[in-house]
Scaffold this motif. Structure first.
Motif, PDB file in Angstrom:
ATOM      1  N   SER A 173       5.880   4.544 -29.420  1.00 41.58           N
ATOM      2  CA  SER A 173       6.626   5.311 -30.386  1.00 41.58           C
ATOM      3  C   SER A 173       6.157   6.495 -30.158  1.00 41.58           C
ATOM      4  N   ALA A 174       6.502   7.639 -29.917  1.00 44.10           N
ATOM      5  CA  ALA A 174       6.396   9.370 -29.746  1.00 44.10           C
ATOM      6  C   ALA A 174       5.197   9.478 -31.263  1.00 44.10           C
ATOM      7  N   TRP A 175       5.188   9.128 -31.868  1.00 41.03           N
ATOM      8  CA  TRP A 175       3.950   9.486 -32.880  1.00 41.03           C
ATOM      9  C   TRP A 175       2.677   8.793 -32.234  1.00 41.03           C
ATOM     10  N   ALA A 176       2.884   7.718 -32.017  1.00 41.78           N
ATOM     11  CA  ALA A 176       1.674   6.756 -31.565  1.00 41.78           C
ATOM     12  C   ALA A 176       1.316   6.894 -30.456  1.00 41.78           C
ATOM     13  N   ALA A 177       2.437   8.323 -29.377  1.00 42.23           N
ATOM     14  CA  ALA A 177       2.031   7.957 -27.915  1.00 42.23           C
ATOM     15  C   ALA A 177       1.149   9.084 -27.890  1.00 42.23           C
ATOM     16  N   ALA A 178       1.258   9.635 -28.566  1.00 42.60           N
ATOM     17  CA  ALA A 178       0.537  11.377 -28.464  1.00 42.60           C
ATOM     18  C   ALA A 178      -1.468  10.697 -28.916  1.00 42.60           C
ATOM     19  N   THR A 179      -1.703   9.885 -29.114  1.00 44.96           N
ATOM     20  CA  THR A 179      -3.176   9.011 -29.153  1.00 44.96           C
ATOM     21  C   THR A 179      -3.563   8.340 -28.366  1.00 44.96           C
ATOM     22  N   VAL A 180      -2.361   7.539 -28.792  1.00 42.33           N
ATOM     23  CA  VAL A 180      -2.459   6.206 -27.678  1.00 42.33           C
ATOM     24  C   VAL A 180      -2.141   6.085 -26.393  1.00 42.33           C
ATOM     25  N   HIS A 181      -3.443   6.623 -25.716  1.00 41.59           N
ATOM     26  CA  HIS A 181      -2.926   5.528 -24.366  1.00 41.59           C
ATOM     27  C   HIS A 181      -3.771   6.444 -23.515  1.00 41.59           C
ATOM     28  N   GLY A 182      -3.875   5.804 -22.107  1.00 41.99           N
ATOM     29  CA  GLY A 182      -5.090   5.581 -21.811  1.00 41.99           C
ATOM     30  C   GLY A 182      -4.495   5.394 -19.427  1.00 41.99           C
ATOM     31  N   ALA A 183      -5.827   5.448 -18.446  1.00 42.23           N
ATOM     32  CA  ALA A 183      -5.134   5.542 -17.323  1.00 42.23           C
ATOM     33  C   ALA A 183      -5.267   3.699 -17.405  1.00 42.23           C
ATOM     34  N   PHE A 184      -4.833   3.274 -16.065  1.00 40.16           N
ATOM     35  CA  PHE A 184      -4.718   2.498 -15.595  1.00 40.16           C
ATOM     36  C   PHE A 184      -4.590   2.300 -14.159  1.00 40.16           C
ATOM     37  N   VAL A 185      -5.856   2.313 -13.316  1.00 37.35           N
ATOM     38  CA  VAL A 185      -6.675   2.635 -12.147  1.00 37.35           C
ATOM     39  C   VAL A 185      -6.242   1.570 -11.293  1.00 37.35           C
ATOM     40  N   ILE A 186      -5.249   1.636 -10.299  1.00 32.28           N
ATOM     41  CA  ILE A 186      -5.876   0.090  -9.042  1.00 32.28           C
ATOM     42  C   ILE A 186      -6.148   0.780  -7.664  1.00 32.28           C
ATOM     43  N   SER A 187      -7.159   0.654  -7.041  1.00 30.15           N
ATOM     44  CA  SER A 187      -7.552   0.746  -6.308  1.00 30.15           C
ATOM     45  C   SER A 187      -7.663  -0.168  -5.194  1.00 30.15           C
ATOM     46  N   PRO A 188      -7.552  -0.063  -3.502  1.00 28.60           N
ATOM     47  CA  PRO A 188      -7.663  -0.778  -3.276  1.00 28.60           C
ATOM     48  C   PRO A 188      -7.312  -2.373  -2.793  1.00 28.60           C
ATOM     49  N   ALA A 189      -7.760  -2.768  -2.855  1.00 28.84           N
ATOM     50  CA  ALA A 189      -8.094  -4.521  -2.556  1.00 28.84           C
ATOM     51  C   ALA A 189      -9.585  -4.436  -1.731  1.00 28.84           C
ATOM     52  N   ALA A 190      -9.744  -5.805  -2.233  1.00 26.57           N
ATOM     53  CA  ALA A 190     -11.057  -5.688  -1.528  1.00 26.57           C
ATOM     54  C   ALA A 190     -11.151  -5.343   0.469  1.00 26.57           C
ATOM     55  N   ASN A 191     -10.269  -6.368   1.123  1.00 23.05           N
ATOM     56  CA  ASN A 191      -9.982  -5.654   2.305  1.00 23.05           C
ATOM     57  C   ASN A 191      -9.224  -5.200   2.761  1.00 23.05           C
ATOM     58  N   GLU A 192      -8.576  -4.230   1.660  1.00 18.88           N
ATOM     59  CA  GLU A 192      -8.094  -2.926   2.467  1.00 18.88           C
ATOM     60  C   GLU A 192      -8.903  -1.492   2.631  1.00 18.88           C
ATOM     61  N   ASP A 193      -8.122  -0.586   3.295  1.00 18.81           N
ATOM     62  CA  ASP A 193      -8.758   0.905   3.697  1.00 18.81           C
ATOM     63  C   ASP A 193      -7.204   1.736   2.677  1.00 18.81           C
ATOM     64  N   TYR A 194      -7.822   2.862   1.966  1.00 23.33           N
ATOM     65  CA  TYR A 194      -7.245   4.013   1.550  1.00 23.33           C
ATOM     66  C   TYR A 194      -6.768   4.369   3.410  1.00 23.33           C
ATOM     67  N   PRO A 195      -5.046   5.102   2.577  1.00 23.16           N
ATOM     68  CA  PRO A 195      -4.184   5.222   4.387  1.00 23.16           C
ATOM     69  C   PRO A 195      -4.583   6.804   4.450  1.00 23.16           C
ATOM     70  N   PHE A 196      -5.623   7.408   3.778  1.00 17.45           N
ATOM     71  CA  PHE A 196      -6.362   8.423   4.464  1.00 17.45           C
ATOM     72  C   PHE A 196      -7.590   8.657   4.311  1.00 17.45           C
ATOM     73  N   PRO A 197      -8.909   9.760   4.501  1.00 14.11           N
ATOM     74  CA  PRO A 197      -9.610   9.303   4.851  1.00 14.11           C
ATOM     75  C   PRO A 197     -10.341   9.514   3.195  1.00 14.11           C
ATOM     76  N   ALA A 198     -11.111   8.603   3.009  1.00 19.80           N
ATOM     77  CA  ALA A 198     -11.564   7.968   1.589  1.00 19.80           C
ATOM     78  C   ALA A 198     -13.112   9.303   1.017  1.00 19.80           C
ATOM     79  N   PRO A 199     -12.183   9.130   0.174  1.00 21.08           N
ATOM     80  CA  PRO A 199     -12.786  10.327  -1.011  1.00 21.08           C
ATOM     81  C   PRO A 199     -14.426   9.670  -1.300  1.00 21.08           C
ATOM     82  N   THR A 200     -14.946  10.922  -1.478  1.00 24.99           N
ATOM     83  CA  THR A 200     -16.363  10.585  -2.276  1.00 24.99           C
ATOM     84  C   THR A 200     -16.197  10.235  -3.343  1.00 24.99           C
ATOM     85  N   SER A 201     -15.704  10.270  -4.163  1.00 24.60           N
ATOM     86  CA  SER A 201     -15.115   9.564  -5.195  1.00 24.60           C
ATOM     87  C   SER A 201     -14.015  10.350  -6.134  1.00 24.60           C
ATOM     88  N   ASP A 202     -13.718   9.736  -6.795  1.00 28.09           N
ATOM     89  CA  ASP A 202     -12.470  10.083  -8.177  1.00 28.09           C
ATOM     90  C   ASP A 202     -12.701  10.365  -9.839  1.00 28.09           C
TER      91      ASP A 202
END
Length: 293
Positions: free
Chosen positions: A123-152
């Protein structure tokens, strides 16, 4: 014949990669408590619906192919359900309301999603404050397809309303926001000396993967960092062909992953976010911690 063989080799490689990812997948458990919390912004205090007492809500951080269980306890006053933006598979119970005093566990099985997704109340009224990020990193045996970042760094563009979005047993659809926020901070542009400002700290020549989420309901947002440019590497839970820009324009619910190289004169620079309509603006600070040699 040659093209068929190449196609078979490609499909075989893709199948092998998927098996490899699944063989290293983990299971994660999160507890979300929906509850009313007191927050002071724009020089006034109000009660808002939160998850685990924070605004924005907690970040989920896993790897590609993992399975996630999120047990949601509704300790608030209204029925709420959560939506998982960018998750490709169906999620049982995603269309059902969690009544006050009850709980429900979402099971999220990740497949090819990679990068940044997000979750929010339906619902729009609740979504204004109830939300968050869902971060999916590469698997343990995978690399980024771009230069590896220092941090995120995750950045959620949000909004703040002076009015109560619930009155008694009724809920109010939010209109135009009174302020915009970066990770819950209104910045220093709204005239209240008690308001906080988001700060991102970087080292000179560091490379940062910045995950920008537009959680503003019904507003396209423009995001920029003074004197810095971005390399776009992902959108909405998938890698993309790299492109370059000085600012990002994000539609409602859009997510963009960018690389930011901290390679300009050492100092501090404004981070800005504003609706494309031009009403109001919020700011943060990008601050260098180390000097150039």
């Amino acid at each position: 014949m040659g093209s068929e063989k190449q196609g078979f080799i490609w499909l075989s490689g893709l199948l092998f990669l998927n098996i490899l990812v699944l063989s290293t997948a983990d299971v994660h458990y999160y507890e979300f408590f929906l509850q009313e919390s007191q927050f002071t912004k724009l020089c006034s205090t109000k009660s808002i619906l939160t998850v685990n007492g924070s605004f924005p809500g907690p970040e989920i951080r896993v790897r590609r192919g993992d399975t996630v269980f999120v047990n949601v306890h509704n300790q608030g006053n209204h029925a709420v359900s959560l939506k998982w933006e960018g998750v490709k598979g169906s999620i049982d119970g995603s269309n059902e309301l969690i009544q006050p005093g009850t709980n429900f566990t979402y099971k999220i099985e990740l497949k090819g999603e990679i990068g940044t997704l997000w979750w929010h109340a339906t619902s729009a009224w609740a979504a204004a404050t109830v939300h968050g990020a869902f971060v999916i990193s590469p698997a343990a045996n995978e690399d980024y397809p771009f230069p590896a970042p220092t941090s995120d760094q995750t950045i959620i563009l949000g909004q703040w309303f002076k009015q109560e979005l619930t009155e008694g047993d009724k809920t109010i659809a939010p209109g135009r926001a009174d302020a915009y926020t970066i990770n819950g901070h209104p910045g220093e542009t709204y005239g209240c000396s008690n308001d906080t400002t988001f700060e991102m700290q970087v080292d000179y020549e560091g490379l940062y993967l910045v995950r920008v989420i537009n959680a503003v309901v019904n507003e396209t947002m423009v995001f920029a960092v003074a004197s810095h440019s971005f390399t776009i590497v992902g959108q909405n839970g998938a890698y993309t062909k790299r492109s370059f820009t000085n600012s990002l324009t994000l539609a409602p619910a859009q997510v963009v992953d960018v690389l930011l190289c901290a390679n300009v004169n050492v100092g501090h620079y404004y981070i800005t976010a504003r609706p494309s309509s031009g009403t109001y603006i919020t700011n943060g600070i990008l601050r260098y911690l180390t000097t150039s040699s």
